[in-house]
Motif scaffolding. Structure first.
Motif, PDB file in Angstrom:
ATOM      1  N   SER A 128       4.404   7.067   2.216  1.00  0.00           N
ATOM      2  CA  SER A 128       3.757   5.756   2.116  1.00  0.00           C
ATOM      3  C   SER A 128       2.596   5.715   3.071  1.00  0.00           C
ATOM      4  O   SER A 128       2.770   5.885   4.258  1.00  0.00           O
ATOM      5  CB  SER A 128       4.732   4.625   2.461  1.00  0.00           C
ATOM      6  OG  SER A 128       4.056   3.403   2.463  1.00  0.00           O
ATOM      7  N   ALA A 141       0.968   3.248   3.997  1.00  0.00           N
ATOM      8  CA  ALA A 141       0.783   1.971   4.667  1.00  0.00           C
ATOM      9  C   ALA A 141       0.630   2.158   6.160  1.00  0.00           C
ATOM     10  O   ALA A 141       0.223   1.258   6.871  1.00  0.00           O
ATOM     11  CB  ALA A 141       1.949   1.034   4.381  1.00  0.00           C
ATOM     12  N   ALA A 146       1.170  -2.276   0.606  1.00  0.00           N
ATOM     13  CA  ALA A 146       2.237  -1.782  -0.117  1.00  0.00           C
ATOM     14  C   ALA A 146       2.276  -1.354   0.924  1.00  0.00           C
ATOM     15  O   ALA A 146       1.667  -0.904   1.262  1.00  0.00           O
ATOM     16  CB  ALA A 146       2.725  -1.055  -0.606  1.00  0.00           C
ATOM     17  N   GLY A 196       5.403  -0.126  -1.031  1.00  0.00           N
ATOM     18  CA  GLY A 196       4.473   0.821  -1.624  1.00  0.00           C
ATOM     19  C   GLY A 196       5.041   2.216  -1.522  1.00  0.00           C
ATOM     20  O   GLY A 196       5.995   2.459  -0.779  1.00  0.00           O
ATOM     21  N   ARG A 211       2.228   0.516  -5.815  1.00  0.00           N
ATOM     22  CA  ARG A 211       2.376  -0.681  -5.007  1.00  0.00           C
ATOM     23  C   ARG A 211       3.120  -1.707  -5.855  1.00  0.00           C
ATOM     24  O   ARG A 211       2.806  -1.887  -7.034  1.00  0.00           O
ATOM     25  CB  ARG A 211       1.012  -1.246  -4.594  1.00  0.00           C
ATOM     26  CG  ARG A 211       0.097  -0.244  -3.871  1.00  0.00           C
ATOM     27  CD  ARG A 211       0.587   0.097  -2.483  1.00  0.00           C
ATOM     28  NE  ARG A 211      -0.273   1.081  -1.829  1.00  0.00           N
ATOM     29  CZ  ARG A 211       0.016   2.378  -1.741  1.00  0.00           C
ATOM     30  NH1 ARG A 211       1.131   2.840  -2.268  1.00  0.00           N
ATOM     31  NH2 ARG A 211      -0.800   3.195  -1.110  1.00  0.00           N
ATOM     32  N   LEU A 248      -5.497  -1.520  -2.680  1.00  0.00           N
ATOM     33  CA  LEU A 248      -4.782  -2.587  -1.993  1.00  0.00           C
ATOM     34  C   LEU A 248      -5.441  -3.933  -2.226  1.00  0.00           C
ATOM     35  O   LEU A 248      -4.778  -4.951  -2.412  1.00  0.00           O
ATOM     36  CB  LEU A 248      -4.710  -2.267  -0.507  1.00  0.00           C
ATOM     37  CG  LEU A 248      -4.055  -0.918  -0.208  1.00  0.00           C
ATOM     38  CD1 LEU A 248      -4.071  -0.635   1.275  1.00  0.00           C
ATOM     39  CD2 LEU A 248      -2.677  -0.838  -0.781  1.00  0.00           C
TER      40      LEU A 248
END
Length: 410
Positions: free
Chosen positions: A6, A8, A26, A365, A374, A399
């Motif tokens: 991920s 993120a 996400a 995500g 996501r 995003l």
């Protein structure tokens, strides 16, 4: 498999971070677009026979714009509107070799969205009285979690289930077998214990539960898979399948078994950008990475699903079909994250997302090599899952688009 499962954990800083829709993540051959499509499908139980899915032309145009330069070969998205109507979108190409279209609502690797499934399985065991969130790992896996070498400070007697779920355990962040990327290991099967033992030789990111400290950890979720398996007395894949997938009738979600390196049909192909000796993408060159062994991800990111099925899962979770209200509330008790977008916090296997329209959504995500996904649901029942077939391109544009899709009215 993505380097972190991920992305993120990677975020913008400075003015770019403050752009209107940059608050949502996400944490996701160079060719022209060969076509796009939109398909509508009335969801089960949607309003009545007169209710029709609504195609949002603005979202379709934005999806096409994301794949226009070819670095994201294909995109697919499923939107479940607040009144229960479902619209599926696609853009780009599903296979660079043949030029075929992206299949509507096709199967994709959902990667770290698996973490939400893992967390639900753990919380269900809490609801059954088989474990408590503040139990230590040692209670269920005595003597197993003992670090060595640089990881000597890792000790299962000091790590709780809650800390693993919300990434405050200090367990190492990544998976060491991924140090050289997916290609050298794409056909290899990994036992979770093997991956955990490797993680235990790495230094912890901080002391377990240290105040105001948080670090996303895939190895922590691998460990949760072992805990769930031990407590339930069944293989982890079976726990997730029986307690979640079958329970709410997810027909297009599955935990691939040993040796299963394929995606069920229909599916788009997943791609990696080819890179030069310096690690920079080579324009015009993509590597098909659709087929690989996902055991490297385990309970942190192994699952496969269609976007519409992910939405069904998030809605079932929110509507109380998987967890009692008290446990769902516990799941959404979040902690401050670091190096993530402003307004993002992490609960127990779920991300609290502050959207630009003022709404708070909950989801996750995931990035597996070849796919970035996501997914989230808003309190009033709008659910969006979007997937793209290259996990290294346009992450922040995606995003922003994801935020727009969650905030849209149609």
């Amino acid at each position: 498999m993505s380097k972190t499962l991920s992305r993120a954990t990677e975020t913008r800083s400075g003015p770019a971070r403050r752009r209107r829709r940059s608050v949502v993540a996400a944490a996701m051959a160079l060719v022209g677009v060969a076509g796009f499509a939109v398909t509508n499908a009335a969801s089960a139980g949607a309003m009545d026979g007169r209710s029709r899915p609504v195609h949002d032309k603005a979202l379709q145009a934005d999806l096409e714009a994301l794949v226009k330069d070819g670095t994201l070969p294909g995109a697919l998205m499923s939107v479940r509107n607040r009144d229960g109507r479902v619209t599926n979108y696609t853009a780009g190409v599903g296979d660079l070799r043949t030029g075929s279209k992206v299949p509507s609502d096709g199967y994709v690797r959902i990667a770290s969205i698996t973490k939400t499934f893992t967390a639900v399985a753990i919380l269900q065991l809490v609801g059954e009285g088989k474990l408590a969130l503040d139990d230590t790992v040692e209670k269920f896996l005595p003597g197993v979690v003992r670090g060595s070498g640089e990881g000597a400070a890792i000790d299962g007697r000091k790590i709780t289930i809650r800390q693993l779920l919300n990434h405050t355990s200090g367990m190492p962040t990544g998976i060491s077998a991924m140090d050289k990327g997916i290609l050298p290991i794409k056909d290899r099967y990994f036992e979770t214990r093997e991956l955990l033992d490797a993680a235990l030789t790495e230094p912890p990111t901080f002391a377990p539960g240290q105040d105001r400290v948080w670090a996303y950890s895939n190895s922590g979720y691998l460990l949760l898979g072992l805990v769930a398996q031990k407590v339930a007395g069944r293989p982890f894949a079976e726990v997730v399948t029986n307690k979640i997938v079958n329970r709410i009738g997810l027909k297009e979600t599955y935990y691939p078994g040993p040796g299963d390196r394929e995606l069920r049909a229909p599916h788009p192909q997943g791609y990696l950008p080819a890179k030069d000796a310096a690690g920079d993408p080579i324009p015009g060159q993509m590597i098909d990475i659709t087929r690989f062994d996902p055991s490297i991800a385990g309970a942190a990111g192994q699952m496969i699903a269609t976007p519409s099925d992910v939405n069904k899962f998030l809605l079932a979770l929110q509507n109380g079909r998987l967890l009692k209200p008290s446990l769902l509330a516990e799941m959404r008790q979040s902690v401050q994250t670091s190096n993530w977008p402003a307004g993002w916090r992490y609960g127990l296997g779920v991300i609290e997302m502050k959207l630009t329209c003022g709404i708070t959504a909950y989801g996750h995500g995931g990035d597996a090599d070849g796919f970035q996904t996501r997914a989230a649901v808003t309190p009033d029942g709008r659910a969006v899952t979007v997937a793209f077939t290259n996990d290294e391109a346009h992450q922040y544009k995606i995003l922003d688009f994801f935020d727009k899709a969650l905030c849209a009215k149609k």
